[in-house]
Scaffold this motif. Sequence first.
Motif, short mmCIF file in Angstrom:
data_model
loop_
_atom_site.label_atom_id
_atom_site.label_comp_id
_atom_site.label_asym_id
_atom_site.label_seq_id
_atom_site.Cartn_x
_atom_site.Cartn_y
_atom_site.Cartn_z
N ASP A 145 0.86 -1.17 0.00
CA ASP A 145 0.00 0.00 0.00
C ASP A 145 0.90 1.22 0.00
N PHE A 146 0.92 1.96 -1.11
CA PHE A 146 1.88 3.06 -1.23
C PHE A 146 1.56 4.23 -0.31
N THR A 147 0.37 4.24 0.31
CA THR A 147 0.03 5.32 1.23
C THR A 147 0.59 5.08 2.63
N ALA A 148 1.16 3.90 2.85
CA ALA A 148 1.74 3.56 4.15
C ALA A 148 3.24 3.30 3.96
N PRO A 149 4.03 3.37 5.03
CA PRO A 149 5.46 3.11 4.90
C PRO A 149 5.73 1.70 4.34
N PHE A 150 6.72 1.58 3.48
CA PHE A 150 7.14 0.28 2.95
C PHE A 150 8.64 0.34 2.71
N ALA A 151 9.25 -0.83 2.61
CA ALA A 151 10.70 -0.92 2.41
C ALA A 151 11.04 -0.99 0.93
N LEU A 152 12.03 -0.24 0.53
CA LEU A 152 12.52 -0.31 -0.84
C LEU A 152 13.43 -1.53 -0.99
N PRO A 153 13.55 -2.08 -2.21
CA PRO A 153 14.42 -3.24 -2.42
C PRO A 153 15.87 -2.91 -2.06
N ALA A 154 16.55 -3.87 -1.48
CA ALA A 154 17.95 -3.67 -1.09
C ALA A 154 18.83 -3.38 -2.30
N GLU A 155 18.42 -3.87 -3.48
CA GLU A 155 19.24 -3.71 -4.68
C GLU A 155 19.41 -2.24 -5.09
N ILE A 156 18.52 -1.35 -4.64
CA ILE A 156 18.62 0.06 -5.06
C ILE A 156 19.15 0.94 -3.93
N ALA A 157 19.66 0.33 -2.87
CA ALA A 157 20.06 1.09 -1.68
C ALA A 157 21.08 2.18 -2.00
N ASP A 158 22.00 1.92 -2.91
CA ASP A 158 23.07 2.88 -3.20
C ASP A 158 22.76 3.79 -4.38
N MET A 159 21.56 3.66 -4.96
CA MET A 159 21.20 4.50 -6.11
C MET A 159 20.50 5.78 -5.65
N PRO A 160 20.68 6.90 -6.37
CA PRO A 160 19.83 8.07 -6.12
C PRO A 160 18.36 7.68 -6.35
N LYS A 161 17.45 8.27 -5.59
CA LYS A 161 16.04 7.90 -5.68
C LYS A 161 15.22 9.03 -6.29
N VAL A 162 14.31 8.65 -7.20
CA VAL A 162 13.36 9.59 -7.79
C VAL A 162 11.97 8.99 -7.67
N GLY A 163 11.08 9.66 -6.98
CA GLY A 163 9.70 9.21 -6.89
C GLY A 163 8.91 9.66 -8.11
N PHE A 164 7.86 8.92 -8.43
CA PHE A 164 6.99 9.28 -9.55
C PHE A 164 5.55 9.05 -9.10
N PHE A 165 4.74 10.11 -9.19
CA PHE A 165 3.35 10.03 -8.75
C PHE A 165 2.49 10.83 -9.73
N PRO A 166 2.24 10.23 -10.92
CA PRO A 166 1.51 10.96 -11.96
C PRO A 166 0.00 10.92 -11.73
N GLY A 167 -0.72 11.53 -12.66
CA GLY A 167 -2.17 11.57 -12.54
C GLY A 167 -2.59 12.65 -11.57
N SER A 168 -3.84 12.64 -11.20
CA SER A 168 -4.32 13.61 -10.21
C SER A 168 -4.65 12.92 -8.91
N THR A 169 -3.96 11.79 -8.63
CA THR A 169 -4.26 10.99 -7.45
C THR A 169 -4.05 11.76 -6.16
N LEU A 170 -3.08 12.68 -6.14
CA LEU A 170 -2.86 13.47 -4.92
C LEU A 170 -4.14 14.20 -4.52
N GLY A 171 -4.93 14.60 -5.51
CA GLY A 171 -6.17 15.32 -5.22
C GLY A 171 -7.23 14.46 -4.55
N ASN A 172 -7.07 13.13 -4.60
CA ASN A 172 -8.04 12.26 -3.94
C ASN A 172 -7.84 12.22 -2.42
N PHE A 173 -6.68 12.71 -1.96
CA PHE A 173 -6.42 12.78 -0.53
C PHE A 173 -7.01 14.06 0.05
N GLU A 174 -7.52 13.98 1.27
CA GLU A 174 -7.80 15.20 2.02
C GLU A 174 -6.47 15.93 2.21
#
Length: 327
Positions: A145-174
């Motif tokens: 569930d992406f709205t709750a804390p979760f662990a990222l794969p160990a394989e990407i631990a040393d990589m820079p991280k870029v999140g992606f949240f397209p659409g208008s889903t943010l607007g569905n949150f209060e």
Amino acid sequence: MNVHATALTQVLPQVQPFDEATSAFAGDVIGNLSQHPKRLSPKYFYDATGSELFEQITVLPEYYPTRTELGILRSRGDEIAAIIPKGAALVEFGAGATTKVRLLLERCEFGAYVPVDISGDFLKGQADALRKDFPDLAVYPVAADFTAPFALPAEIADMPKVGFFPGSTLGNFEPHEAQAFLSSAREILGQGAQMVIGVDLEKNERVLYDAYNDAAGVTARFNLNVLVRINRELGGNFDISGFMHRSIYNRERHRIEMHLIAKKAQSVRILGQNFSFRPGESIHTESSYKYSLERFTALARQSSWSVRSSWTDDERMFSVHALVAEG
């Protein structure tokens, strides 16, 4: 197991044991329909039928968000790519159809892609398709569930991280939920992370009304389908024909509201619980908040992000932002 669902299966031993996802669905439905006014969470729109209907919505002439955001990602793709580190891991929150993420994968030199969604089977199918089309890209799906804390794969631990949240889903949150989500994403992605996010903008109310009340009635079917899902998965007995779709713009709260309105008095039984509806009573199924650029910038700052760049279409219907984690 959700506490509501646990209690229900204890008093109804004849009910077949639910898996974890169905138990959460049951608990949320019972809890939300017990509130005054009644409501349902929009995350339960997306069973197989709901997902198919939403894909139909995205290509309707009245529904501007998808095609407008795609246009921004295409026209500004080089600018977005220029600020993303080579070899970064792209983490998509709530991975859906791959149309938008492919635009980033084609322009940027990512070292890995991490799609995150609650449906493991759906993720596997999407991941397999991307591996075929991007054979040099490491793909690490995460069922969560992406709205709750979760662990990222160990394989990407040393990589820079870029999140992606397209659409208008943010607007569905209060608004407080949107801040909590952005803060959680900041913690998950870590120090120095970036995020590319789509945000729907305030605009002419008639445009908004038409987008959520399309002439073909697809949005109405999409909205009503959540009752069909309750009947099928939870043994409910909603008379679907006894409800109608309604979307309105709440000017004070800058949001479109989707409702299911009872056309007549109706008593519904779900897992041993009775729910009565009077004529004209509403089930609030979704809110879709619309932001000004200034209000979104303030929200990002409150969530420990700063806005590095913002892009809109020529008519300022939709926006895409590049965020940088603060601190």
